[in-house]
Design an enzyme around this catalytic site. Structure first.
Site, PDB file in Angstrom:
ATOM      1  N   LYS B  76       0.864  -1.183   0.000  1.00 54.37           N
ATOM      2  CA  LYS B  76       0.000   0.000   0.000  1.00 54.37           C
ATOM      3  C   LYS B  76       0.902   1.236   0.000  1.00 54.37           C
ATOM      4  O   LYS B  76       1.937   1.256   0.685  1.00 54.37           O
ATOM      5  CB  LYS B  76      -0.892  -0.021   1.243  1.00 54.37           C
ATOM      6  CG  LYS B  76      -1.913   1.107   1.310  1.00 54.37           C
ATOM      7  CD  LYS B  76      -2.841   0.960   2.525  1.00 54.37           C
ATOM      8  CE  LYS B  76      -3.909   2.026   2.576  1.00 54.37           C
ATOM      9  NZ  LYS B  76      -4.796   1.893   3.751  1.00 54.37           N
ATOM     10  N   SER B 151      -9.850   2.071   2.882  1.00 57.29           N
ATOM     11  CA  SER B 151      -8.921   2.818   2.055  1.00 57.29           C
ATOM     12  C   SER B 151      -7.924   1.948   1.288  1.00 57.29           C
ATOM     13  O   SER B 151      -7.344   2.411   0.324  1.00 57.29           O
ATOM     14  CB  SER B 151      -8.149   3.809   2.914  1.00 57.29           C
ATOM     15  OG  SER B 151      -7.286   3.133   3.812  1.00 57.29           O
ATOM     16  N   SER B 175     -10.159  -0.366   7.012  1.00 57.95           N
ATOM     17  CA  SER B 175      -9.532  -0.181   5.700  1.00 57.95           C
ATOM     18  C   SER B 175      -8.833  -1.407   5.125  1.00 57.95           C
ATOM     19  O   SER B 175      -8.437  -1.392   3.967  1.00 57.95           O
ATOM     20  CB  SER B 175      -8.539   0.979   5.746  1.00 57.95           C
ATOM     21  OG  SER B 175      -9.220   2.198   5.725  1.00 57.95           O
TER      22      SER B 175
END
Lengths: 95, 484
Positions: B76, B151, B175
């Site tokens: 990420k 997210s 997330s």
């Protein structure tokens, strides 16, 4: 809770955010919605409840007061917007 | 090759059936040909990945390979990567070439995992649909008109589409779990403090926790074995002996007590989601688990509490982005105040600005007690509910999300509606507990996630409970059309 555009301007200034005039109305509406939503908290009896700052009640570790990091100033300043002689440059603060 | 799990790929590498260079090249070619449909990656790091792959193959030839040596992954774009742009999904960091590695990144480097690229995400991890990213939304591989969740939407979409066998994610209010549910993959949020936050760009420090996203529970365990561990550079890192998180994969579930929180099965849940979760409950009953109703009476307050605590912490954390030392600086600032105001006003997107303002307001003089202190008190009540529940049960089962993946643009106009898509995941972060989401079926062609919540430090048990489900079901093996 309804925030006025003036209040949004004040909060934005405290947060050092330049909010455009045309966006003030949307921010006033959405921030008011969020504050209305979190107002549900008011109805909860929290008398005598200790605020919880950390999920596990751990104390902060301490370490010896000795340098642990090498000097990497030049490396870190390579990505700075403006530097001179190892210093970060900003607009003149004192005339 | 890309349909294999991390465990299978690791075995193939060990047996010499494939080299890391071949495997890495294969995934890079898939990214090149398929990611234009998804936008799951912000930066592809092909050269570095192949270099790591060559080193991994050489290490194996010398007999120095570890369990995951040579298995490619994606990170990420919230994890700092030395010499590679780390944008956090924001214009503010579009030009930020990180000068160091995050603790998690160091660990995967030491494990010999090539990094294919950095995944798209909501800006500064603030969002539930990946639509707040400066780099544009990510499309859900199951239906490209729909969001992948957020997210960690890019990580979820990349794993679901077989562009990488595993990805790192972070979970502040759901997330990892919410996008895992919406894309039909498995994701684990560990106990707060398990995974180092060093170099993981901070959103809400008392809630943020990194974790693995992969196709199976076993793979999540393999990744967590790499990720977890004490890091003295993170002041809230847990000092605990090393453990094998996959040690309990084959533990029987006979007599396991599973709690069903009645508050998580109320109105607002889509009937298709409810049906899938009922079927999962039946499956566990057949394996000999016992179900007990538990009460989490304060969990209904978790979303409002979160939207005070998280913005308050974010307004403080994001004060570091000032246009002075790194990141975005506005053109021709006329004085220092103008430099701060315009660099931040132009560098942050609307959702990030909104949360900074909510936090600034909640922490300002005269409001601190009514908002932040009140929220921290209710936070304790929420955590105490879980404590009491875990006196009666071993794990808690619930849906991960109230609905399946929603349409792009469907919730962007109304922040509060968007916030409520995390209604089942947020309480876990406030309490600091470990929890995971795993694929449990489909509703109208879209994946549904089941959430398993464990007691503190109980990741190994959670992974075992999930693995036993995956041994008897095939939901985790389903691939979206066009990405098989």
């Amino acid at each position: 809770m309804s925030l006025s555009q003036e209040q949004v301007k004040k909060i934005a200034h405290l947060a050092r955010l330049n909010v455009r005039e045309e966006d003030l109305d949307t921010y006033a509406r959405t921030l008011s919605d969020i504050l209305d939503f979190v107002e549900q908290m008011e109805g909860v009896d929290t008398e005598g409840v200790e605020p919880m700052a950390h999920p596990l009640a751990l104390s902060q570790r301490l370490r010896a007061d000795a340098p642990t990091e090498p000097d990497r100033r030049a490396h870190f300043q390579r990505i700075a917007p403006a530097v001179e002689d190892g210093l970060y440059l900003v607009p003149r603060v004192i005339e | 090759m890309h349909d294999k799990t991390i465990a299978e790929l690791a075995a193939d590498l060990r047996d010499g059936k494939v080299s890391s260079v071949e495997l890495t090249g294969h995934y890079l070619r898939r990214i090149e040909s398929l990611d234009n449909r998804l936008n799951s990656l912000i930066t592809v790091t092909a050269e570095q990945a192949l270099e790591t792959a060559r080193a991994a193959d050489a290490a194996r030839a010398r007999g120095e390979a570890g369990p995951l040596t040579g298995v490619p992954i994606v990170h990420k774009d919230i994890f700092c990567t030395d010499g590679v742009r780390t944008s956090c999904g924001s214009r503010m960091l579009d030009n930020f070439i990180s000068p160091y590695d995050a603790g998690v990144v160091e660990r995967f480097k030491a494990a010999g995992c090539p990094v294919l690229g950095k995944t798209n995400m909501d800006e500064f991890a603030m969002g539930s649909s990946n639509e707040t990213s400066y780099y544009g939304p990510v499309n859900n591989p199951w239906d490209t008109q729909r969001v992948p969740g957020g997210s960690s939407g890019g990580s979820a979409a990349a794993v679901a589409a077989r562009l990488a066998p595993g990805a790192t994610g972070t979970d502040t209010g759901g997330s990892i779990r919410q996008p895992a549910a919406l894309t039909g993959i498995t994701g684990l949020k560990p106990t707060y403090g398990r995974v180092s936050r060093w170099g993981m760009i901070a959103f809400a420090s008392s809630l943020d926790q990194g974790g693995p996203m992969a196709r199976t529970a076993e793979d999540c365990g393999l990744m967590l074995n790499v990720m977890a561990g004490f890091d003295e550079r993170d002041s809230t890192s847990l000092e605990r002996p090393a453990e094998d998180f996959n040690a309990r994969l084959n533990t029987t579930l006979k007599g396991l007590r599973i709690g069903l929180p009645r508050e998580f099965f109320g109105e607002g849940m889509d009937p298709g989601v409810a049906r899938v979760i009922d079927e999962a409950i039946d499956f566990y009953k057949k394996l000999g688990a016992e179900f007990v109703e538990v009460a989490l009476p304060h969990s209904g307050l978790s979303v409002p509490v979160y939207y005070v605590v998280a913005p308050a912490e974010c307004s403080s954390n994001l004060a570091r982005f000032d246009g002075v030392r790194y990141g975005y600086r506005c053109e021709d600032p006329k004085d220092l105040m103008d430099l701060y105001m315009r660099s931040r006003g132009e560098g942050f997107g609307p959702e990030v600005q909104r949360r900074i303002m909510v936090g600034t307001y909640a922490l300002s003089a005269g409001y601190f007690d009514a908002y932040y202190l009140k929220a921290q008190k209710i936070r304790r009540l929420i955590a105490d509910d879980f404590r009491q529940a875990f006196e009666q049960v071993d794990v808690i089962l619930a849906p991960t999300t109230p609905t399946t993946a929603f349409r792009l643009g469907e919730k962007t106009a109304d922040p509060v509606t968007m916030y409520l898509s995390d209604v089942y995941t947020i309480a876990v972060n406030l309490a600091g507990l470990p929890a995971m989401s795993l694929p449990a079926g489909f509703s109208q062609g879209l994946p549904v996630g089941m959430q398993l919540i464990g007691n503190y430090f109980d990741e190994a048990r959670l992974l075992g409970v999930a693995h036993q489900y995956q041994l008897g079901t095939e939901w985790h093996q389903m691939a979206p059309a066009g990405f098989e």
